[in-house]
Motif scaffolding. Structure first.
Motif, short mmCIF file in Angstrom:
data_model
loop_
_atom_site.label_atom_id
_atom_site.label_comp_id
_atom_site.label_asym_id
_atom_site.label_seq_id
_atom_site.Cartn_x
_atom_site.Cartn_y
_atom_site.Cartn_z
N GLU A 1 -24.32 -23.28 10.44
CA GLU A 1 -23.88 -22.21 10.19
C GLU A 1 -22.09 -22.03 10.54
OE1 GLU A 1 -24.33 -17.24 10.28
OE2 GLU A 1 -25.88 -18.73 11.27
N TRP B 1 -20.02 -24.05 8.75
CA TRP B 1 -19.69 -23.60 7.26
C TRP B 1 -18.47 -22.49 7.58
CZ3 TRP B 1 -20.98 -18.71 5.30
CH2 TRP B 1 -20.87 -18.43 3.97
N ARG B 2 -18.93 -21.61 8.59
CA ARG B 2 -18.13 -20.47 8.75
C ARG B 2 -16.43 -20.80 8.79
NH1 ARG B 2 -20.39 -15.30 10.48
NH2 ARG B 2 -22.62 -15.39 9.97
#
Length: 271
Positions: free
Chosen positions: A258, A261-262
């Motif tokens: 995550e 992805w950020r």
């Protein structure tokens, strides 16, 4: 008639290429570790091989010293990046015990670190030489790029395990990563290297995460983005971070996928 090689870099390149040629099997991974090191003899090299093999018994490794460049080299045939990185931690422990290490250790495994070419080996040698006399940390060498927008990252977190975990994963993806254990050190490194992105914990010693964000945004507006990675889960903490200029907010425990992805999402906005 043989041509004499007087350039230390070129001579180290020839030595490294020779060792790789002996150890490398086409299609198989090839781990490589380089470190600036005080001169070592054959006996110490044998002790080193024995020490590292004790922790990595499956690894087939060759230790050699590249004089006059002052670099120590280890080639690990068949070893991926994760295992090579672990071997570098064991090697660093040995070198520290012997008071031999003289700078930053550079680690790679091909093809994970890119295509194994003479140019890649030359760049890795140059990176190691440039790290001579600097902090004795471990740097993962990558010979492929990342998305435009964010290429360099500073991680500020007092938790060494968390820092190293994030640093390792991001370096594998090709980012240049620096780390800091407190807000003061983070600000100093930010001013020195001007990274594209700062990933910071809010609970930092000396200068907390809020103060760090404020300083970056006030004094270096537009020069660095900030992602907060913290165990503070209260809405007021998030609100304050965004008010000061943070671009994103991730709470612990977190998924490294995550976080990646950020970063990519933020990078695409900046491209």
């Amino acid at each position: 008639m043989a041509v004499l090689v007087h350039d230390p870099i070129q001579e180290a390149m020839l030595q490294l290429a020779e060792k790789v040629q002996v150890s490398y099997e086409k299609g198989a991974p090839c781990g490589m570790i380089l470190a600036p090191c005080a001169a070592v003899g054959q006996k110490v090299l044998e002790q080193m091989e024995s020490y590292v093999s004790g922790f990595e018994p499956e690894a087939s490794l060759h230790c050699f010293y590249m004089d006059p460049s002052g670099l120590l080299g280890i080639v690990l045939s068949g070893q991926k990046l994760m295992n090579t990185h672990y071997a570098s931690l064991v090697l660093k422990e040995f070198l520290d015990q012997q008071d031999l290490l003289e700078g930053q250790t550079v680690v790679a495994s091909f093809p994970e670190s890119g295509e194994l070419t003479e140019q890649a080996m030359s760049q890795m040698l140059q990176t190691t030489l440039l790290g001579k006399g600097e902090s004795k940390d471990i740097h993962l060498f990558m010979n492929h790029g990342v998305q435009q927008g964010i290429t360099s990252i500073l991680i500020a977190d007092p938790d060494e395990v968390s820092r190293e975990f994030v640093k390792l994963r991001l370096e594998i993806n090709g980012y240049k990563v620096e780390e800091a254990k407190d807000g003061s050190e983070a600000l100093e490194k930010f001013e020195k290297t001007m990274p594209n992105l700062v990933i910071t914990e809010l609970n930092l010693p000396i200068l907390d995460g809020y103060q760090l964000i404020d300083k970056i945004k006030r004094d270096y507006d537009g020069e660095g983005q900030v992602i907060v990675l913290t165990d503070k889960q209260l809405p007021k903490s998030m609100d304050r971070a965004f008010e000061l200029g943070a671009s994103d907010y991730v709470t612990k425990p977190f998924s490294i996928s995550e976080l990646e992805w950020r970063i990519k999402k933020l990078s695409s906005r900046l491209s």
